[in-house]
Design a protein around this motif. Sequence first.
Motif, PDB file in Angstrom:
ATOM      1  N   THR A 250       0.831  -1.210   0.000  1.00 17.76           N
ATOM      2  CA  THR A 250       0.000   0.000   0.000  1.00 17.76           C
ATOM      3  C   THR A 250       0.858   1.250   0.000  1.00 17.76           C
ATOM      4  O   THR A 250       0.645   2.171  -0.795  1.00 17.76           O
TER       5      THR A 250
ATOM      6  N   TYR B 101       1.330   4.016  -3.020  1.00 17.98           N
ATOM      7  CA  TYR B 101       1.064   5.440  -2.802  1.00 17.98           C
ATOM      8  C   TYR B 101       2.280   6.277  -3.181  1.00 17.98           C
ATOM      9  O   TYR B 101       2.163   7.262  -3.923  1.00 17.98           O
TER      10      TYR B 101
ATOM     11  N   ASP C 167       0.349  10.292 -10.473  1.00 21.76           N
ATOM     12  CA  ASP C 167      -0.897   9.530 -10.648  1.00 21.76           C
ATOM     13  C   ASP C 167      -1.791   9.742  -9.421  1.00 21.76           C
ATOM     14  O   ASP C 167      -1.798   8.944  -8.480  1.00 21.76           O
TER      15      ASP C 167
ATOM     16  N   THR D 193      -5.010   9.570  -9.052  1.00 19.46           N
ATOM     17  CA  THR D 193      -6.063   8.564  -8.887  1.00 19.46           C
ATOM     18  C   THR D 193      -5.553   7.366  -8.097  1.00 19.46           C
ATOM     19  O   THR D 193      -6.194   6.923  -7.141  1.00 19.46           O
ATOM     20  N   THR D 194      -4.394   6.844  -8.471  1.00 19.35           N
ATOM     21  CA  THR D 194      -3.834   5.684  -7.768  1.00 19.35           C
ATOM     22  C   THR D 194      -3.392   6.064  -6.359  1.00 19.35           C
ATOM     23  O   THR D 194      -3.607   5.305  -5.414  1.00 19.35           O
TER      24      THR D 194
ATOM     25  N   THR E  85      -4.663   8.422  -4.452  1.00 19.40           N
ATOM     26  CA  THR E  85      -5.884   8.606  -3.661  1.00 19.40           C
ATOM     27  C   THR E  85      -6.510   7.261  -3.292  1.00 19.40           C
ATOM     28  O   THR E  85      -7.052   7.115  -2.193  1.00 19.40           O
ATOM     29  N   ALA E  86      -6.431   6.282  -4.167  1.00 15.60           N
ATOM     30  CA  ALA E  86      -7.016   4.964  -3.896  1.00 15.60           C
ATOM     31  C   ALA E  86      -6.365   4.276  -2.701  1.00 15.60           C
ATOM     32  O   ALA E  86      -6.966   3.387  -2.096  1.00 15.60           O
ATOM     33  N   GLN E  87      -5.166   4.691  -2.309  1.00 16.39           N
ATOM     34  CA  GLN E  87      -4.478   4.087  -1.171  1.00 16.39           C
ATOM     35  C   GLN E  87      -4.878   4.738   0.157  1.00 16.39           C
ATOM     36  O   GLN E  87      -4.515   4.258   1.220  1.00 16.39           O
TER      37      GLN E  87
ATOM     38  N   ASP F 214     -10.927   6.779   3.881  1.00 12.52           N
ATOM     39  CA  ASP F 214     -11.959   7.820   3.827  1.00 12.52           C
ATOM     40  C   ASP F 214     -11.743   8.866   4.921  1.00 12.52           C
ATOM     41  O   ASP F 214     -12.057  10.036   4.733  1.00 12.52           O
TER      42      ASP F 214
ATOM     43  N   ARG G  68      -5.440   0.632   4.290  1.00  9.28           N
ATOM     44  CA  ARG G  68      -5.484   1.944   3.635  1.00  9.28           C
ATOM     45  C   ARG G  68      -4.792   2.944   4.541  1.00  9.28           C
ATOM     46  O   ARG G  68      -4.837   2.837   5.764  1.00  9.28           O
TER      47      ARG G  68
END
Length: 131
Positions: free
Chosen positions: A11, A15, A23, A25-26, A28-30, A33, A103
């Motif tokens: 992870t 990041y 990147d 998008t990638t 942020t996906a790591q 919330d 995450r």
Amino acid sequence: MTTTTDRTRQTVQAYHQARFGGDITTATAQLADTFTFQSPLISSGDAAGHLADLPGFLQVVTGVEMISDLYGESEATLVYDVHTATPVGTQRTAEHFTLRDNRIESITLIFDATRWHSIMAAAGQPGTASD
């Protein structure tokens, strides 16, 4: 068999590589919330705020050199040099991550921000001594 420490490493590396690769998008996906970020220059309570200025920052980055990376079950620490095309030159940086459910929940970025203040003030950025 993949351990919790292996997942933490995957992870955090995903990041880090995505962030310095631009990147968003990638990267942020790591992030979780409920994410927080703190550095000597900025803080943010969400992923969008944390990565909002990334494209501008990456314009001055000429390279990143990893010095050390340490991983545990729910935390990681990276120490690296950020090479820049600014009067700052090379910035030694430490970054501490806490994770929950695989995450990134928080990042604390540690570096000497002294040389960045005049650059940010000249660019009209918040977080400078004049603010």
